[in-house]
Design a protein around this motif. Sequence first.
Motif, PDB file in Angstrom:
ATOM      1  N   ASP A 145      78.240   4.149  35.846  1.00 27.03           N
ATOM      2  CA  ASP A 145      79.400   3.638  34.889  1.00 27.03           C
ATOM      3  C   ASP A 145      80.664   3.051  35.775  1.00 27.03           C
ATOM      4  O   ASP A 145      81.286   2.133  35.606  1.00 27.03           O
ATOM      5  CB  ASP A 145      79.967   4.598  33.863  1.00 27.03           C
ATOM      6  CG  ASP A 145      78.672   4.735  32.807  1.00 27.03           C
ATOM      7  OD1 ASP A 145      78.862   5.751  32.139  1.00 27.03           O
ATOM      8  OD2 ASP A 145      78.012   4.212  32.638  1.00 27.03           O
ATOM      9  N   ILE A 146      80.827   4.138  36.780  1.00 24.58           N
ATOM     10  CA  ILE A 146      82.122   3.736  37.541  1.00 24.58           C
ATOM     11  C   ILE A 146      81.667   2.424  38.495  1.00 24.58           C
ATOM     12  O   ILE A 146      82.528   1.543  38.335  1.00 24.58           O
ATOM     13  CB  ILE A 146      82.805   4.804  38.425  1.00 24.58           C
ATOM     14  CG1 ILE A 146      83.120   6.018  37.440  1.00 24.58           C
ATOM     15  CG2 ILE A 146      83.775   4.638  39.661  1.00 24.58           C
ATOM     16  CD1 ILE A 146      83.388   7.247  38.304  1.00 24.58           C
ATOM     17  N   ASN A 147      80.747   2.485  39.072  1.00 20.16           N
ATOM     18  CA  ASN A 147      80.307   1.418  39.906  1.00 20.16           C
ATOM     19  C   ASN A 147      80.335  -0.049  39.193  1.00 20.16           C
ATOM     20  O   ASN A 147      80.818  -1.066  39.571  1.00 20.16           O
ATOM     21  CB  ASN A 147      78.878   1.596  40.393  1.00 20.16           C
ATOM     22  CG  ASN A 147      78.979   2.526  41.573  1.00 20.16           C
ATOM     23  OD1 ASN A 147      80.000   2.788  42.193  1.00 20.16           O
ATOM     24  ND2 ASN A 147      78.010   3.058  41.915  1.00 20.16           N
ATOM     25  N   THR A 148      79.863  -0.002  37.860  1.00 23.77           N
ATOM     26  CA  THR A 148      79.807  -1.353  36.887  1.00 23.77           C
ATOM     27  C   THR A 148      81.325  -1.459  36.511  1.00 23.77           C
ATOM     28  O   THR A 148      81.635  -2.854  36.618  1.00 23.77           O
ATOM     29  CB  THR A 148      79.030  -0.634  35.498  1.00 23.77           C
ATOM     30  OG1 THR A 148      77.712  -0.281  35.993  1.00 23.77           O
ATOM     31  CG2 THR A 148      78.880  -1.931  34.734  1.00 23.77           C
ATOM     32  N   VAL A 149      82.120  -0.479  36.221  1.00 22.41           N
ATOM     33  CA  VAL A 149      83.518  -0.766  36.003  1.00 22.41           C
ATOM     34  C   VAL A 149      84.247  -1.609  37.307  1.00 22.41           C
ATOM     35  O   VAL A 149      84.812  -2.628  37.072  1.00 22.41           O
ATOM     36  CB  VAL A 149      84.363   0.337  35.691  1.00 22.41           C
ATOM     37  CG1 VAL A 149      85.874   0.026  35.751  1.00 22.41           C
ATOM     38  CG2 VAL A 149      83.702   0.645  34.342  1.00 22.41           C
ATOM     39  N   PHE A 150      84.007  -1.001  38.401  1.00 24.03           N
ATOM     40  CA  PHE A 150      84.346  -1.583  39.738  1.00 24.03           C
ATOM     41  C   PHE A 150      84.012  -3.021  39.919  1.00 24.03           C
ATOM     42  O   PHE A 150      84.782  -3.684  40.250  1.00 24.03           O
ATOM     43  CB  PHE A 150      84.423  -0.643  40.969  1.00 24.03           C
ATOM     44  CG  PHE A 150      85.252   0.460  41.046  1.00 24.03           C
ATOM     45  CD1 PHE A 150      86.488   0.379  40.814  1.00 24.03           C
ATOM     46  CD2 PHE A 150      84.539   1.816  41.352  1.00 24.03           C
ATOM     47  CE1 PHE A 150      87.208   1.464  41.049  1.00 24.03           C
ATOM     48  CE2 PHE A 150      85.357   2.775  41.634  1.00 24.03           C
ATOM     49  CZ  PHE A 150      86.850   2.692  41.261  1.00 24.03           C
ATOM     50  N   GLY A 151      82.829  -3.272  39.744  1.00 26.45           N
ATOM     51  CA  GLY A 151      82.062  -4.651  39.861  1.00 26.45           C
ATOM     52  C   GLY A 151      82.988  -5.585  38.854  1.00 26.45           C
ATOM     53  O   GLY A 151      83.103  -6.741  39.091  1.00 26.45           O
ATOM     54  N   ALA A 152      83.180  -5.016  37.332  1.00 27.64           N
ATOM     55  CA  ALA A 152      83.647  -6.063  36.596  1.00 27.64           C
ATOM     56  C   ALA A 152      84.992  -6.141  36.667  1.00 27.64           C
ATOM     57  O   ALA A 152      85.421  -7.233  36.760  1.00 27.64           O
ATOM     58  CB  ALA A 152      83.472  -5.305  35.196  1.00 27.64           C
TER      59      ALA A 152
END
Length: 152
Positions: free
Chosen positions: A75-82
Amino acid sequence: MAKFNDLKIPQLKKELEQRGLATNGLKTELKSRLREAMEAENINVEEYVFHMELEEETTKIEEKEEAQCSSEIVDINTVFGAISQMSTQISTQIKEQDTPQDARISSQVTSQIAEVSSQPIMSSASAKVKPPSFDGTVPFHVFKLQFDGIFK
């Protein structure tokens, strides 16, 4: 190790399953079913100590924690990517905006700066300041500080 009254539903079901009995129903029904089975086996329910396998329970807890951690990392990696993608889009949009508006605003600001700089600056010598009068309501040393501050 647990006493009969300390058993939880999963533990009750496990004990019933080991004895080949039904494992459905409310906790009170499970307890009464297990009590009857134990009494039929001539086991004193109040004194019997149940040995629970702590390893199974701790492994299940550890598995749940690991699953939570890995999903949080995703989830954190997804947020950073977004966030990085949105940042790139915003900077691109800012670069593509009309420059005539920026030029117009810049010319207005420079004209206002020119107006302000062309106005005469008032000197302290030309300013008329009414000197404070000593009326006795404040201590004299305070009055002196105020008086000296005005005429420096």
